[in-house]
Design a protein around this motif. Structure first.
Motif, mmCIF file in Angstrom:
data_model
loop_
_atom_site.group_PDB
_atom_site.id
_atom_site.type_symbol
_atom_site.label_atom_id
_atom_site.label_comp_id
_atom_site.label_asym_id
_atom_site.label_seq_id
_atom_site.Cartn_x
_atom_site.Cartn_y
_atom_site.Cartn_z
ATOM 1 N N ARG A 77 32.264 42.636 38.135
ATOM 2 C CA ARG A 77 33.230 42.496 36.995
ATOM 3 C C ARG A 77 34.714 42.900 37.490
ATOM 4 N NH1 ARG A 77 29.404 44.577 31.895
ATOM 5 N NH2 ARG A 77 28.688 42.272 31.634
ATOM 6 N N PHE A 78 34.645 43.961 38.315
ATOM 7 C CA PHE A 78 35.742 44.697 38.890
ATOM 8 C C PHE A 78 36.418 43.366 39.969
ATOM 9 C CE2 PHE A 78 37.786 46.455 42.668
ATOM 10 C CZ PHE A 78 38.896 46.906 42.260
ATOM 11 N N GLU A 79 35.537 43.021 40.821
ATOM 12 C CA GLU A 79 35.969 42.049 41.825
ATOM 13 C C GLU A 79 36.561 40.620 41.056
ATOM 14 O OE1 GLU A 79 34.487 41.350 45.424
ATOM 15 O OE2 GLU A 79 34.233 43.517 45.655
ATOM 16 N N ALA A 80 35.836 40.354 39.868
ATOM 17 C CA ALA A 80 36.217 38.944 39.203
ATOM 18 C C ALA A 80 37.481 39.418 38.435
ATOM 19 C CB ALA A 80 34.918 38.815 38.187
ATOM 20 N N THR A 81 37.932 40.589 38.129
ATOM 21 C CA THR A 81 39.107 40.643 37.312
ATOM 22 C C THR A 81 40.248 41.546 38.269
ATOM 23 O OG1 THR A 81 38.431 42.840 36.677
ATOM 24 C CG2 THR A 81 37.888 40.874 35.243
ATOM 25 N N ASN A 82 40.030 41.814 39.468
ATOM 26 C CA ASN A 82 41.195 42.476 40.109
ATOM 27 C C ASN A 82 42.124 41.650 40.633
ATOM 28 O OD1 ASN A 82 41.978 43.197 43.155
ATOM 29 N ND2 ASN A 82 41.584 45.005 41.994
ATOM 30 N N PRO A 83 43.346 41.572 40.364
ATOM 31 C CA PRO A 83 44.287 40.474 40.951
ATOM 32 C C PRO A 83 44.384 40.383 42.385
ATOM 33 C CG PRO A 83 45.277 42.059 39.204
ATOM 34 C CD PRO A 83 44.014 42.722 39.709
ATOM 35 N N GLY A 84 44.228 41.171 43.187
ATOM 36 C CA GLY A 84 44.339 41.463 44.479
ATOM 37 C C GLY A 84 43.237 40.540 45.234
ATOM 38 N N LEU A 85 42.033 40.924 44.693
ATOM 39 C CA LEU A 85 40.855 40.060 45.184
ATOM 40 C C LEU A 85 40.841 38.754 44.554
ATOM 41 C CD1 LEU A 85 38.089 42.861 44.569
ATOM 42 C CD2 LEU A 85 38.834 42.111 46.813
ATOM 43 N N SER A 86 41.258 38.489 43.386
ATOM 44 C CA SER A 86 41.454 37.075 42.900
ATOM 45 C C SER A 86 42.365 36.388 43.792
ATOM 46 C CB SER A 86 41.642 37.038 41.470
ATOM 47 O OG SER A 86 42.953 37.464 41.342
ATOM 48 N N ALA A 87 43.583 36.634 44.219
ATOM 49 C CA ALA A 87 44.366 36.043 45.206
ATOM 50 C C ALA A 87 43.659 35.658 46.349
ATOM 51 C CB ALA A 87 45.425 37.040 45.272
ATOM 52 N N TYR A 88 43.102 36.724 47.019
ATOM 53 C CA TYR A 88 42.041 36.478 48.138
ATOM 54 C C TYR A 88 41.297 35.032 47.810
ATOM 55 C CZ TYR A 88 38.768 36.895 51.856
ATOM 56 O OH TYR A 88 38.140 36.573 52.964
#
Length: 121
Positions: A77-88
């Protein structure tokens, strides 16, 4: 990246998914070659390259439930909602990533329907 199939006589559980549409479709074809009914997909940890293909795999195997520990669900859930990770994962590098589908349909999973990782006998 890798996936593993744990199989019994008639049923199987897939361990982790892959990342791109082509990879997940090829994985599904590989799994079909064993002739087993896939009842679950066990997600080993919350990094997106382990769960992002779950929604696509479930298109191939609708009976397959996402299986994960609460800690894995929390990280996913963190990875799905973290802006930096979503940008990646939204980076334009020519790959057809599953990010949009994962964000819209798979974020609530792994673990929303918890069950044993072992296939029923």
């Amino acid at each position: 990246m890798s996936s593993t199939l744990i199989a019994c006589a008639e049923e199987a559980v897939l361990v982790d998914t892959l990342v791109t549409l082509d990879q997940v479709d090829a994985l599904a074809e590989w799994v079909r070659g064993f002739g087993k009914r896939v009842t679950g997909v066990y997600i080993t940890h919350g990094h997106q390259d382990h769960w992002i293909g779950l929604a696509r795999i479930q298109e191939h195997f609708p009976e397959a439930r996402g299986i994960a520990t609460p800690a894995v669900v929390e990280r996913a859930r963190f990875e799905a909602t973290n802006p930096g990770l979503s940008a990646y994962w939204n980076a334009s590098d020519g790959c057809d990533y599953l990010w949009v589908r994962a964000r819209s349909s798979a974020c609530g999973l792994p673990g929303e329907r918890r069950t044993s990782a072992a296939p029923s006998r």
